[in-house]
Design a protein around this motif. Structure first.
Motif, PDB file in Angstrom:
ATOM      1  N   ALA A  21      25.697  37.224 -12.971  1.00 17.08           N
ATOM      2  CA  ALA A  21      25.281  38.317 -13.913  1.00 17.08           C
ATOM      3  C   ALA A  21      24.925  39.587 -12.884  1.00 17.08           C
ATOM      4  CB  ALA A  21      24.164  38.072 -14.526  1.00 17.08           C
ATOM      5  N   ASN A  22      25.571  40.787 -12.966  1.00 20.53           N
ATOM      6  CA  ASN A  22      25.212  41.937 -12.106  1.00 20.53           C
ATOM      7  C   ASN A  22      24.339  42.643 -13.177  1.00 20.53           C
ATOM      8  OD1 ASN A  22      26.417  41.821  -9.602  1.00 20.53           O
ATOM      9  ND2 ASN A  22      28.392  41.842 -10.935  1.00 20.53           N
ATOM     10  N   THR A  23      24.347  42.403 -14.417  1.00 20.49           N
ATOM     11  CA  THR A  23      23.768  43.506 -15.297  1.00 20.49           C
ATOM     12  C   THR A  23      23.113  42.677 -16.403  1.00 20.49           C
ATOM     13  OG1 THR A  23      25.647  44.028 -16.719  1.00 20.49           O
ATOM     14  CG2 THR A  23      25.213  45.362 -15.002  1.00 20.49           C
ATOM     15  N   PRO A  25      23.403  43.402 -19.545  1.00 21.80           N
ATOM     16  CA  PRO A  25      24.349  43.350 -20.870  1.00 21.80           C
ATOM     17  C   PRO A  25      25.383  41.857 -20.796  1.00 21.80           C
ATOM     18  CG  PRO A  25      24.078  45.454 -20.497  1.00 21.80           C
ATOM     19  CD  PRO A  25      23.365  44.823 -19.230  1.00 21.80           C
ATOM     20  N   TYR A  26      25.521  41.615 -19.274  1.00 20.81           N
ATOM     21  CA  TYR A  26      26.551  40.775 -18.956  1.00 20.81           C
ATOM     22  C   TYR A  26      25.940  39.345 -19.536  1.00 20.81           C
ATOM     23  CZ  TYR A  26      29.404  37.676 -16.091  1.00 20.81           C
ATOM     24  OH  TYR A  26      30.341  36.437 -15.612  1.00 20.81           O
ATOM     25  N   LYS A  29      25.446  38.929 -22.899  1.00 19.72           N
ATOM     26  CA  LYS A  29      26.711  38.654 -23.855  1.00 19.72           C
ATOM     27  C   LYS A  29      27.200  37.115 -23.570  1.00 19.72           C
ATOM     28  CE  LYS A  29      30.869  39.847 -22.109  1.00 19.72           C
ATOM     29  NZ  LYS A  29      31.877  41.052 -21.763  1.00 19.72           N
ATOM     30  N   HIS A  30      27.296  36.841 -22.385  1.00 13.93           N
ATOM     31  CA  HIS A  30      27.597  35.463 -22.034  1.00 13.93           C
ATOM     32  C   HIS A  30      26.790  34.264 -22.575  1.00 13.93           C
ATOM     33  CE1 HIS A  30      30.316  37.789 -19.577  1.00 13.93           C
ATOM     34  NE2 HIS A  30      31.255  36.792 -19.854  1.00 13.93           N
ATOM     35  N   TRP A  99      14.674  41.566 -15.732  1.00  7.52           N
ATOM     36  CA  TRP A  99      15.463  42.054 -16.881  1.00  7.52           C
ATOM     37  C   TRP A  99      14.800  42.066 -18.109  1.00  7.52           C
ATOM     38  CZ3 TRP A  99      21.005  40.210 -14.777  1.00  7.52           C
ATOM     39  CH2 TRP A  99      21.332  40.934 -13.722  1.00  7.52           C
ATOM     40  N   ASP A 102      15.091  45.136 -20.251  1.00  8.03           N
ATOM     41  CA  ASP A 102      16.430  45.444 -20.541  1.00  8.03           C
ATOM     42  C   ASP A 102      16.967  44.523 -21.962  1.00  8.03           C
ATOM     43  OD1 ASP A 102      17.290  47.569 -18.064  1.00  8.03           O
ATOM     44  OD2 ASP A 102      15.890  45.777 -17.408  1.00  8.03           O
ATOM     45  N   ILE A 106      18.053  45.385 -25.481  1.00 11.91           N
ATOM     46  CA  ILE A 106      19.385  44.860 -26.302  1.00 11.91           C
ATOM     47  C   ILE A 106      19.079  44.073 -27.435  1.00 11.91           C
ATOM     48  CG2 ILE A 106      21.478  43.767 -25.974  1.00 11.91           C
ATOM     49  CD1 ILE A 106      21.083  44.315 -22.714  1.00 11.91           C
TER      50      ILE A 106
ATOM     51  N   ARG B   9      20.655  47.040  -5.792  1.00 12.73           N
ATOM     52  CA  ARG B   9      21.266  46.750  -6.911  1.00 12.73           C
ATOM     53  C   ARG B   9      21.132  47.611  -8.133  1.00 12.73           C
ATOM     54  NH1 ARG B   9      20.730  40.843 -10.089  1.00 12.73           N
ATOM     55  NH2 ARG B   9      22.068  40.008  -8.524  1.00 12.73           N
ATOM     56  N   TYR B  11      21.863  48.276 -11.751  1.00 16.02           N
ATOM     57  CA  TYR B  11      22.329  47.575 -13.025  1.00 16.02           C
ATOM     58  C   TYR B  11      22.558  48.697 -14.274  1.00 16.02           C
ATOM     59  CZ  TYR B  11      17.758  46.286 -13.786  1.00 16.02           C
ATOM     60  OH  TYR B  11      16.365  46.244 -13.709  1.00 16.02           O
ATOM     61  N   ASP B  47      29.655  48.847 -21.543  1.00 16.00           N
ATOM     62  CA  ASP B  47      28.755  48.849 -20.611  1.00 16.00           C
ATOM     63  C   ASP B  47      29.382  48.503 -19.191  1.00 16.00           C
ATOM     64  OD1 ASP B  47      26.561  49.164 -22.189  1.00 16.00           O
ATOM     65  OD2 ASP B  47      26.829  47.070 -22.832  1.00 16.00           O
ATOM     66  N   GLU B  49      29.827  46.362 -16.239  1.00 21.40           N
ATOM     67  CA  GLU B  49      29.177  44.871 -15.913  1.00 21.40           C
ATOM     68  C   GLU B  49      29.254  44.577 -14.222  1.00 21.40           C
ATOM     69  OE1 GLU B  49      31.304  42.549 -18.477  1.00 21.40           O
ATOM     70  OE2 GLU B  49      29.907  42.403 -19.878  1.00 21.40           O
ATOM     71  N   GLY B  74      26.832  39.137  -8.376  1.00 18.94           N
ATOM     72  CA  GLY B  74      25.439  38.799  -9.199  1.00 18.94           C
ATOM     73  C   GLY B  74      24.688  38.343  -7.922  1.00 18.94           C
ATOM     74  N   TYR B  88      34.466  38.530 -14.134  1.00 18.44           N
ATOM     75  CA  TYR B  88      34.397  39.532 -15.145  1.00 18.44           C
ATOM     76  C   TYR B  88      35.409  40.185 -15.691  1.00 18.44           C
ATOM     77  CZ  TYR B  88      30.413  39.325 -11.433  1.00 18.44           C
ATOM     78  OH  TYR B  88      29.586  38.865 -10.789  1.00 18.44           O
TER      79      TYR B  88
END
Lengths: 155, 100
Positions: A21-23, A25-26, A29-30, A99, A102, A106, B9, B11, B47, B49, B74, B88
């Motif tokens: 995960a970089n964000t 929302p990722y 979602k997952h 996070w 964030d 969401i 980072r 995000y 978004d 990602e 990540g 991704y």
């Protein structure tokens, strides 16, 4: 208790999502797409999830599995009615969870959306049947229920 | 890794939009992609990602243009991979180049 409710989590797959995960929302979602998170939500009450979450968040998380479990519980909670989880999610602001703000944003945004998309309009036997023309369409799309044509025009 | 000289980072979707705008990034067509361009992977909801730096000219495979990309997965490693070989969603990627 922690091990009992979390035993069916798909930790292997969730760990991959967590690592990649970089964000937020990722992650959101997952984790939400993972059936084991949904199953966790279905199998436990808000109170059970809340207790496990706080127990894990309070402890010193020494392993990856604990971090993953924290996010899994937060996302399992996100399936519950927002009115039920608002206070629980408010309490996690006291813990160090990356996070968290964030994710809470969401969850709140998606929960509000759900309220509108599942809104049921009950029929009122005393209301008169009205026909809406094209100019009324934008008003109708605001989900406002008008009982008479005159009332609709006033809106 | 892609922005802020690899030192942070980033995000937040709004921050990424701001960087693209403030630094004068230009959207590139996939046929025009060159090494040094950046790629952003967007979700269905729009978004950002994931992002990376293009390191090879796209290879045409069928109807697809597939460049190689360097990106940080990540908390995992920096990886050189084909645009579609990563965890991704690559359906909504966009390529950008700094104008200056």
């Amino acid at each position: 208790m922690k091990k009992n409710i979390l035993k069916n989590l798909d930790i292997k797959q969730l760990t991959k999502y967590y690592i990649y995960a970089n964000t937020p929302p990722y992650l959101y979602k997952h984790f939400r797409e993972n059936q084991s998170v949904k199953d966790l939500s279905d199998a436990c009450t808000t109170d059970e999830l809340s207790k496990s979450l706080e127990e894990l968040a309070r402890s010193k998380q020494n392993n990856l599995e604990d971090f993953v479990a924290i996010y899994a519980i937060i996302l399992a909670l996100s399936y519950k009615p927002y009115s039920e989880i608002k206070a629980v999610l408010g309490r996690i602001e006291n813990y160090e969870i990356d996070w968290k703000e964030d994710l809470l944003r969401i969850i709140e945004a998606d929960s509000t959306q759900d309220i509108f998309s599942t809104y049921q309009i009950e029929s009122n036997p005393e209301s008169e049947v009205i026909e809406a023309d094209e100019s009324d369409a934008s008003i109708l799309n605001t989900y406002v229920v008008a009982e008479t044509k005159a009332e609709l025009k006033e809106l | 890794m892609t922005f802020a000289s690899r030192r942070a980072r980033i995000y937040d979707n709004e921050d990424i939009k701001k960087i693209l705008n403030d630094d004068d990034y230009e959207l590139m067509g996939e046929n025009d992609v060159l090494p040094g361009d950046i790629i952003i992977y967007y979700s269905e909801r729009g978004d950002a990602e994931h992002s990376g730096i293009v390191v090879s000219k796209p290879e045409r495979i069928g109807r697809l243009f597939l460049p190689k990309v360097l990106s940080k997965w990540g908390n995992f490693e920096e990886v050189i991979h084909q645009v579609n070989e990563c965890p991704y969603d690559c359906r909504f990627v966009k390529y950008y180049r700094v104008k200056k």
